[in-house]
Motif scaffolding. Sequence first.
Motif, PDB file in Angstrom:
ATOM      1  N   ASN A 159     -15.688  10.055  -7.753  1.00  0.00           N
ATOM      2  CA  ASN A 159     -14.245   9.842  -7.729  1.00  0.00           C
ATOM      3  C   ASN A 159     -13.572  11.206  -7.579  1.00  0.00           C
ATOM      4  O   ASN A 159     -13.635  12.035  -8.490  1.00  0.00           O
ATOM      5  CB  ASN A 159     -13.835   9.153  -9.034  1.00  0.00           C
ATOM      6  N   THR A 160     -12.947  11.448  -6.422  1.00  0.00           N
ATOM      7  CA  THR A 160     -12.300  12.737  -6.192  1.00  0.00           C
ATOM      8  C   THR A 160     -11.032  12.856  -7.018  1.00  0.00           C
ATOM      9  O   THR A 160     -10.833  13.823  -7.740  1.00  0.00           O
ATOM     10  CB  THR A 160     -11.967  12.916  -4.699  1.00  0.00           C
ATOM     11  N   TYR A 161     -10.151  11.865  -6.899  1.00  0.00           N
ATOM     12  CA  TYR A 161      -8.946  11.811  -7.730  1.00  0.00           C
ATOM     13  C   TYR A 161      -8.298  10.444  -7.581  1.00  0.00           C
ATOM     14  O   TYR A 161      -8.632   9.667  -6.680  1.00  0.00           O
ATOM     15  CB  TYR A 161      -7.936  12.912  -7.385  1.00  0.00           C
ATOM     16  N   SER A 162      -7.376  10.153  -8.498  1.00  0.00           N
ATOM     17  CA  SER A 162      -6.627   8.900  -8.471  1.00  0.00           C
ATOM     18  C   SER A 162      -5.182   9.166  -8.083  1.00  0.00           C
ATOM     19  O   SER A 162      -4.621  10.213  -8.430  1.00  0.00           O
ATOM     20  CB  SER A 162      -6.692   8.218  -9.843  1.00  0.00           C
ATOM     21  N   LEU A 163      -4.607   8.224  -7.370  1.00  0.00           N
ATOM     22  CA  LEU A 163      -3.222   8.313  -6.926  1.00  0.00           C
ATOM     23  C   LEU A 163      -2.429   7.243  -7.668  1.00  0.00           C
ATOM     24  O   LEU A 163      -2.670   6.043  -7.488  1.00  0.00           O
ATOM     25  CB  LEU A 163      -3.136   8.102  -5.414  1.00  0.00           C
ATOM     26  N   ILE A 164      -1.515   7.673  -8.500  1.00  0.00           N
ATOM     27  CA  ILE A 164      -0.761   6.748  -9.342  1.00  0.00           C
ATOM     28  C   ILE A 164       0.695   6.717  -8.905  1.00  0.00           C
ATOM     29  O   ILE A 164       1.318   7.756  -8.711  1.00  0.00           O
ATOM     30  CB  ILE A 164      -0.838   7.165 -10.825  1.00  0.00           C
ATOM     31  N   GLY A 165       1.229   5.518  -8.736  1.00  0.00           N
ATOM     32  CA  GLY A 165       2.622   5.403  -8.318  1.00  0.00           C
ATOM     33  C   GLY A 165       3.096   3.967  -8.226  1.00  0.00           C
ATOM     34  O   GLY A 165       4.229   3.654  -8.570  1.00  0.00           O
ATOM     35  N   HIS A 166       2.232   3.083  -7.757  1.00  0.00           N
ATOM     36  CA  HIS A 166       2.621   1.684  -7.631  1.00  0.00           C
ATOM     37  C   HIS A 166       2.827   1.052  -9.011  1.00  0.00           C
ATOM     38  O   HIS A 166       2.120   1.361  -9.963  1.00  0.00           O
ATOM     39  CB  HIS A 166       1.555   0.892  -6.869  1.00  0.00           C
ATOM     40  N   LYS A 167       3.791   0.169  -9.064  1.00  0.00           N
ATOM     41  CA  LYS A 167       4.054  -0.599 -10.279  1.00  0.00           C
ATOM     42  C   LYS A 167       3.535  -2.015 -10.056  1.00  0.00           C
ATOM     43  O   LYS A 167       4.230  -2.872  -9.534  1.00  0.00           O
ATOM     44  CB  LYS A 167       5.547  -0.603 -10.590  1.00  0.00           C
ATOM     45  N   GLY A 168       2.300  -2.236 -10.414  1.00  0.00           N
ATOM     46  CA  GLY A 168       1.659  -3.515 -10.147  1.00  0.00           C
ATOM     47  C   GLY A 168       0.493  -3.318  -9.195  1.00  0.00           C
ATOM     48  O   GLY A 168       0.172  -2.209  -8.777  1.00  0.00           O
ATOM     49  N   ARG A 169      -0.131  -4.425  -8.856  1.00  0.00           N
ATOM     50  CA  ARG A 169      -1.373  -4.356  -8.092  1.00  0.00           C
ATOM     51  C   ARG A 169      -1.170  -3.794  -6.687  1.00  0.00           C
ATOM     52  O   ARG A 169      -0.126  -3.989  -6.061  1.00  0.00           O
ATOM     53  CB  ARG A 169      -2.021  -5.733  -8.020  1.00  0.00           C
ATOM     54  N   VAL A 170      -2.200  -3.099  -6.213  1.00  0.00           N
ATOM     55  CA  VAL A 170      -2.225  -2.560  -4.857  1.00  0.00           C
ATOM     56  C   VAL A 170      -2.975  -3.560  -3.987  1.00  0.00           C
ATOM     57  O   VAL A 170      -4.089  -3.978  -4.318  1.00  0.00           O
ATOM     58  CB  VAL A 170      -2.909  -1.185  -4.810  1.00  0.00           C
ATOM     59  N   THR A 171      -2.374  -3.950  -2.876  1.00  0.00           N
ATOM     60  CA  THR A 171      -2.898  -5.064  -2.100  1.00  0.00           C
ATOM     61  C   THR A 171      -3.238  -4.720  -0.652  1.00  0.00           C
ATOM     62  O   THR A 171      -3.815  -5.543   0.057  1.00  0.00           O
ATOM     63  CB  THR A 171      -1.867  -6.208  -2.097  1.00  0.00           C
ATOM     64  N   ALA A 172      -2.887  -3.518  -0.187  1.00  0.00           N
ATOM     65  CA  ALA A 172      -3.149  -3.163   1.211  1.00  0.00           C
ATOM     66  C   ALA A 172      -3.347  -1.657   1.333  1.00  0.00           C
ATOM     67  O   ALA A 172      -2.694  -0.884   0.631  1.00  0.00           O
ATOM     68  CB  ALA A 172      -1.981  -3.618   2.099  1.00  0.00           C
ATOM     69  N   LEU A 173      -4.241  -1.258   2.241  1.00  0.00           N
ATOM     70  CA  LEU A 173      -4.523   0.160   2.444  1.00  0.00           C
ATOM     71  C   LEU A 173      -4.877   0.429   3.903  1.00  0.00           C
ATOM     72  O   LEU A 173      -5.532  -0.389   4.558  1.00  0.00           O
ATOM     73  CB  LEU A 173      -5.694   0.617   1.569  1.00  0.00           C
ATOM     74  N   ALA A 174      -4.462   1.589   4.389  1.00  0.00           N
ATOM     75  CA  ALA A 174      -4.866   2.051   5.713  1.00  0.00           C
ATOM     76  C   ALA A 174      -4.857   3.569   5.714  1.00  0.00           C
ATOM     77  O   ALA A 174      -4.136   4.200   4.933  1.00  0.00           O
ATOM     78  CB  ALA A 174      -3.928   1.512   6.792  1.00  0.00           C
ATOM     79  N   LEU A 175      -5.654   4.160   6.588  1.00  0.00           N
ATOM     80  CA  LEU A 175      -5.691   5.610   6.767  1.00  0.00           C
ATOM     81  C   LEU A 175      -5.253   5.956   8.179  1.00  0.00           C
ATOM     82  O   LEU A 175      -5.498   5.195   9.124  1.00  0.00           O
ATOM     83  CB  LEU A 175      -7.102   6.155   6.543  1.00  0.00           C
ATOM     84  N   THR A 176      -4.623   7.120   8.341  1.00  0.00           N
ATOM     85  CA  THR A 176      -4.366   7.615   9.683  1.00  0.00           C
ATOM     86  C   THR A 176      -5.703   8.033  10.310  1.00  0.00           C
ATOM     87  O   THR A 176      -6.649   8.365   9.595  1.00  0.00           O
ATOM     88  CB  THR A 176      -3.392   8.800   9.659  1.00  0.00           C
ATOM     89  N   PRO A 177      -5.801   8.013  11.635  1.00  0.00           N
ATOM     90  CA  PRO A 177      -7.081   8.328  12.287  1.00  0.00           C
ATOM     91  C   PRO A 177      -7.653   9.697  11.922  1.00  0.00           C
ATOM     92  O   PRO A 177      -8.874   9.877  11.907  1.00  0.00           O
ATOM     93  CB  PRO A 177      -6.737   8.245  13.776  1.00  0.00           C
ATOM     94  N   ASP A 178      -6.781  10.658  11.612  1.00  0.00           N
ATOM     95  CA  ASP A 178      -7.280  11.990  11.245  1.00  0.00           C
ATOM     96  C   ASP A 178      -7.649  12.091   9.774  1.00  0.00           C
ATOM     97  O   ASP A 178      -8.133  13.129   9.312  1.00  0.00           O
ATOM     98  CB  ASP A 178      -6.259  13.068  11.601  1.00  0.00           C
ATOM     99  N   GLY A 179      -7.431  11.008   9.016  1.00  0.00           N
ATOM    100  CA  GLY A 179      -7.805  10.985   7.609  1.00  0.00           C
ATOM    101  C   GLY A 179      -6.914  11.800   6.699  1.00  0.00           C
ATOM    102  O   GLY A 179      -7.234  11.978   5.519  1.00  0.00           O
ATOM    103  N   ARG A 180      -5.772  12.255   7.198  1.00  0.00           N
ATOM    104  CA  ARG A 180      -4.895  13.100   6.375  1.00  0.00           C
ATOM    105  C   ARG A 180      -3.974  12.289   5.468  1.00  0.00           C
ATOM    106  O   ARG A 180      -3.621  12.747   4.377  1.00  0.00           O
ATOM    107  CB  ARG A 180      -4.053  14.007   7.275  1.00  0.00           C
ATOM    108  N   LEU A 181      -3.579  11.089   5.914  1.00  0.00           N
ATOM    109  CA  LEU A 181      -2.651  10.268   5.147  1.00  0.00           C
ATOM    110  C   LEU A 181      -3.274   8.918   4.831  1.00  0.00           C
ATOM    111  O   LEU A 181      -3.997   8.345   5.647  1.00  0.00           O
ATOM    112  CB  LEU A 181      -1.352  10.036   5.927  1.00  0.00           C
ATOM    113  N   ALA A 182      -2.975   8.424   3.639  1.00  0.00           N
ATOM    114  CA  ALA A 182      -3.304   7.054   3.257  1.00  0.00           C
ATOM    115  C   ALA A 182      -1.999   6.316   3.037  1.00  0.00           C
ATOM    116  O   ALA A 182      -1.050   6.868   2.470  1.00  0.00           O
ATOM    117  CB  ALA A 182      -4.150   7.023   1.983  1.00  0.00           C
ATOM    118  N   ILE A 183      -1.928   5.086   3.489  1.00  0.00           N
ATOM    119  CA  ILE A 183      -0.751   4.260   3.289  1.00  0.00           C
ATOM    120  C   ILE A 183      -1.164   3.058   2.458  1.00  0.00           C
ATOM    121  O   ILE A 183      -2.056   2.294   2.855  1.00  0.00           O
ATOM    122  CB  ILE A 183      -0.121   3.808   4.630  1.00  0.00           C
ATOM    123  N   SER A 184      -0.556   2.900   1.298  1.00  0.00           N
ATOM    124  CA  SER A 184      -0.881   1.789   0.408  1.00  0.00           C
ATOM    125  C   SER A 184       0.324   0.876   0.256  1.00  0.00           C
ATOM    126  O   SER A 184       1.473   1.322   0.270  1.00  0.00           O
ATOM    127  CB  SER A 184      -1.317   2.305  -0.970  1.00  0.00           C
TER     128      SER A 184
END
Length: 297
Positions: free
Chosen positions: A169-194
Amino acid sequence: SCVAISPDGKTLVSGSWDETLRVWDLAEGTCTKVLTGHTGRIQAVAVTPDSQQAVSGGYDQTLRVWDLRPELQGDGDSTCSTSSTSSSLPGRTFWVNSVAVSRDGRLAVTACVDRTVRLWDLGSRGCSAALRGHVGRVNCLALRPDGAVAVSGSEDGGVIVWDLTTLSNTYSLIGHKGRVTALALTPDGRLAISGGHDKTLRVWDLQSGTCAATLHGHTSGVASVAVTPDGRHAVSGSTDGTLRVWDLQPPWICKAVISEGQDCTAVAITPCGRYAVTGSESGMLYIWDLRRRAGLL
């Protein structure tokens, strides 16, 4: 409940609550094959980089690998035929909510209800690791194309970034209030969209481990998200019946709202970046022209 488009842009695979997968010819808009074998609702599907296989999982606690090659799908006429040809990866998988395949086609990663992220060797067809860190069921995941990093989202509201070379586990990203239901990464792997049940999308900078933006607009939970091949836009679907197109750079605006009129539970984008395919709980699939509806070049 899930959709995936082959990297060659020719084939769409959809999975449903009716326990079947359907293979579609995107150019013709026709179903070429119904794949049977699962004995529970199908939640996840991905297509391998060579466009020749699909990997699926769901509530029957199996992960299945299907051959999509036309010569193994019957006589190639316009009739939608049925096949049960697949191989089931051994070992108990628990309910599978999401699956992704690495760019080299050797690794599949699954998000499971037992709170684990599981790694599967598609060569030996075995489970090579189970990663633990979430305290709720894992709902979604995304895999960096090189297979070195995975990002998972959970019922616990957390997003975890995993180093798959060290299985840590590299690190955790905390911010959503409630369950996380969708995820995608940009092709270069720099950004995650949740996307989450809190109606927001969050854009995470994976180099700094910080939230770069919070995107507001949906009036109900976010159920699906995908990123265009150029990495410039995200497309999100929601239970509010809309599909939204977002800029992935400041000021992070919503470029378009497409009213689907029903829950948008799944979304995938064609390799050319022009079309989005969405699925809903009604069993309908829709193809949207993002160039015409959102002005994407």
